[in-house]
Enzyme design. Structure first.
Site, PDB file in Angstrom:
ATOM      1  N   PRO A 188       0.777  -1.239   0.000  1.00 22.33           N
ATOM      2  CG  PRO A 188       0.048  -0.908   2.193  1.00 22.33           C
ATOM      3  CD  PRO A 188       0.757  -1.902   1.328  1.00 22.33           C
TER       4      PRO A 188
ATOM      5  CB  CYS B  46       4.303  -9.229   7.279  1.00 18.02           C
ATOM      6  SG  CYS B  46       3.072  -9.437   5.974  1.00 18.02           S
TER       7      CYS B  46
END
Length: 466
Positions: free
Chosen positions: A238, A359
């Site tokens: 993002p 992540c």
């Protein structure tokens, strides 16, 4: 779709493993993603509390047409949130008003039973076994628009208490109320207590602050491209890491940012514009289809690769049951893509330094991918020793894997993360890069002088540097 119905749909999607909170929010089609994302995250944070209150009050028995996920969202908004402010709120307020007294009474009874006096204390008292510990609220100061000193002064004027630079993780762990600190490692990262909500703060809305987990700040910090560099952000949306790269470049140079998802890319364009990023060229496309021999990328010496992953290190995912861990089939698919992307990145002719991050907590997506890519590079690249004081290292699955970094709520008070710094073997600038990085995170006086010299012009400033 109205806010509350959309939030319920996202909650259901996360529970059914159709995607992460962030991906489902961005693909929902809801116009204003910030309040939606905040509502979903907060509802999930209080999940066990809401379950208990709804069950004890018999809400679903009384309102048989009310679905469980929507009930959680509505009860959160009634008891713990800001009230029914979203579209369609009037209808749901009328429904919940019929049960308001019972719901409030059950919340109060729960506090008495658990021996706590405020809502936040219920989280610790009623946490599920194995649930992820809370981490602080990390706030990155956007040096393209302001500087840490002026942001600190602003918060102090608003009644916050600045405690200076943290000296240990324990300082961060014990933050509470309106106290905040400067992170001990990252010079532009402020740290607030976990429950601090800044989604509607004017500095955040103006792009002067970015709400970004500390572990997510590591990739750009460790890549550290100097001003004037050409950089590829291979899987960019993002956009928080992209804006961080632009801050290192001081908007001087070029970032080529790629992403396949048009909606996420559009949201990223909005984020970058708000952050004052002017050196980034966005492209909707597959990084694997980008030709390393294209003259446009002839000067690319730095690449940040943060590919799609299982997200198993995300705090929201860590609240799920272990049985919902990524399947081996899914891990093989993800790791295959990640390996192709990393090997492709290493073929850019001028590449000097690359940061690979996920992540994810899974070895298959982290150490295994890095090991295979290095093997396929036939000695052209090596792992760079990175942040020797960082407490959580890579799994010792191959020689040198300890140079990789891992992050977790328990060890580093961050989300779960993995970072590997890869350098071309013949590059002899490792020592100078390490020296520059050490200087970056050393003298506060030096940093203040540099920030004040490089901050953007007065026309861009909500908080101008003096």
């Amino acid at each position: 779709m109205a806010l509350y119905a959309t939030a319920a749909s996202v909650l259901a999607g996360v529970e059914e493993r159709r995607g992460s909170v962030r991906s489902l929010v961005y693909s929902s089609g809801f116009q204003n993603v910030k309040p939606l994302y905040a509502l979903v995250c907060e509802t999930r944070r209080f999940d066990t509390v809401l379950d208990a209150v709804i069950t004890r009050a018999g809400l679903l028995r009384a309102e048989k047409k009310l679905r469980p996920h929507l009930a959680k969202v509505l009860v959160y908004e009634l008891l713990l949130g800001k009230g029914f402010q979203g579209s369609g709120g009037g209808r749901w307020k009328a429904l919940l008003d019929r049960h308001q007294a019972r719901l409030k009474a059950e919340l109060a009874r729960l506090k008495v039973q658990r021996g706590v006096s405020c809502n936040e204390d219920l989280l610790e008292a009623g946490a599920k076994p194995g649930s992820a510990p809370q981490v602080p609220r990390y706030v990155r100061v956007n040096t393209l628009k302001t500087c840490s000193d002026d942001v600190v002064d602003y918060f102090k004027r608003k009644g916050f208490f600045y405690q200076g630079r943290a000296s240990s993780l324990e300082d961060l762990r014990t933050l509470e109320g309106k106290h905040f600190l400067l992170d001990p490692l990252l010079p532009e990262l402020l740290v607030f207590p976990a429950q601090t909500d800044l989604h509607e703060h004017p500095l955040y809305l103006a792009g002067h602050l970015l709400l970004q987990d500390k572990a997510s700040c590591l990739p750009a910090m460790l890549l550290a491209p100097p001003p004037g560099s050409h950089v590829i952000d291979a899987c960019a949306a993002p956009g928080n890491k992209t804006s961080h790269l632009a801050a290192f470049l001081k908007n001087q140079g070029k970032i080529f940012a790629f992403d396949l998802d048009a909606k996420r890319l559009a949201s990223m364009a909005t984020l970058l514009a708000r952050a004052g990023v002017s050196c980034c060229e966005l492209a909707e496309g597959d990084f694997l289809a980008v030709s390393p021999s294209d003259p446009r990328y002839a000067q690319v010496q730095y690449i940040l690769l943060d590919p799609s992953c299982s997200g198993s290190g995300m705090l929201s995912r860590q609240l799920e049951e272990p049985a919902k861990a990524p399947s081996q089939e899914r891990l093989r698919t993800l790791a295959g893509f990640q390996l192709r992307a990393l090997c492709h990145a290493l073929t850019f002719p001028a590449l000097k330094r690359l940061v690979y991050s996920t992540c994810s907590l899974c070895q298959e997506e982290n150490e295994d991918v890095v090991q295979r890519a290095l093997e396929e590079s036939s000695g052209a690249f090596r792992l760079a020793p990175t942040l020797p004081s960082w407490p959580h290292r890579g799994l010792k699955t191959f020689p040198g894997a300890e140079h990789c970094l891992r992050a977790s709520p328990e060890a580093t008070l961050t989300g779960g993360f993995f970072v590997a710094v890869i350098e071309r073997a013949e590059v002899s600038s490792l020592a100078s890069h390490a020296e520059a990085l050490a200087q970056l995170i050393s003298s506060p006086a030096t940093r203040r002088k540099k920030r004040r010299k490089t901050a953007a012009g007065p026309g861009q400033h909500l908080l101008p540097c003096s």
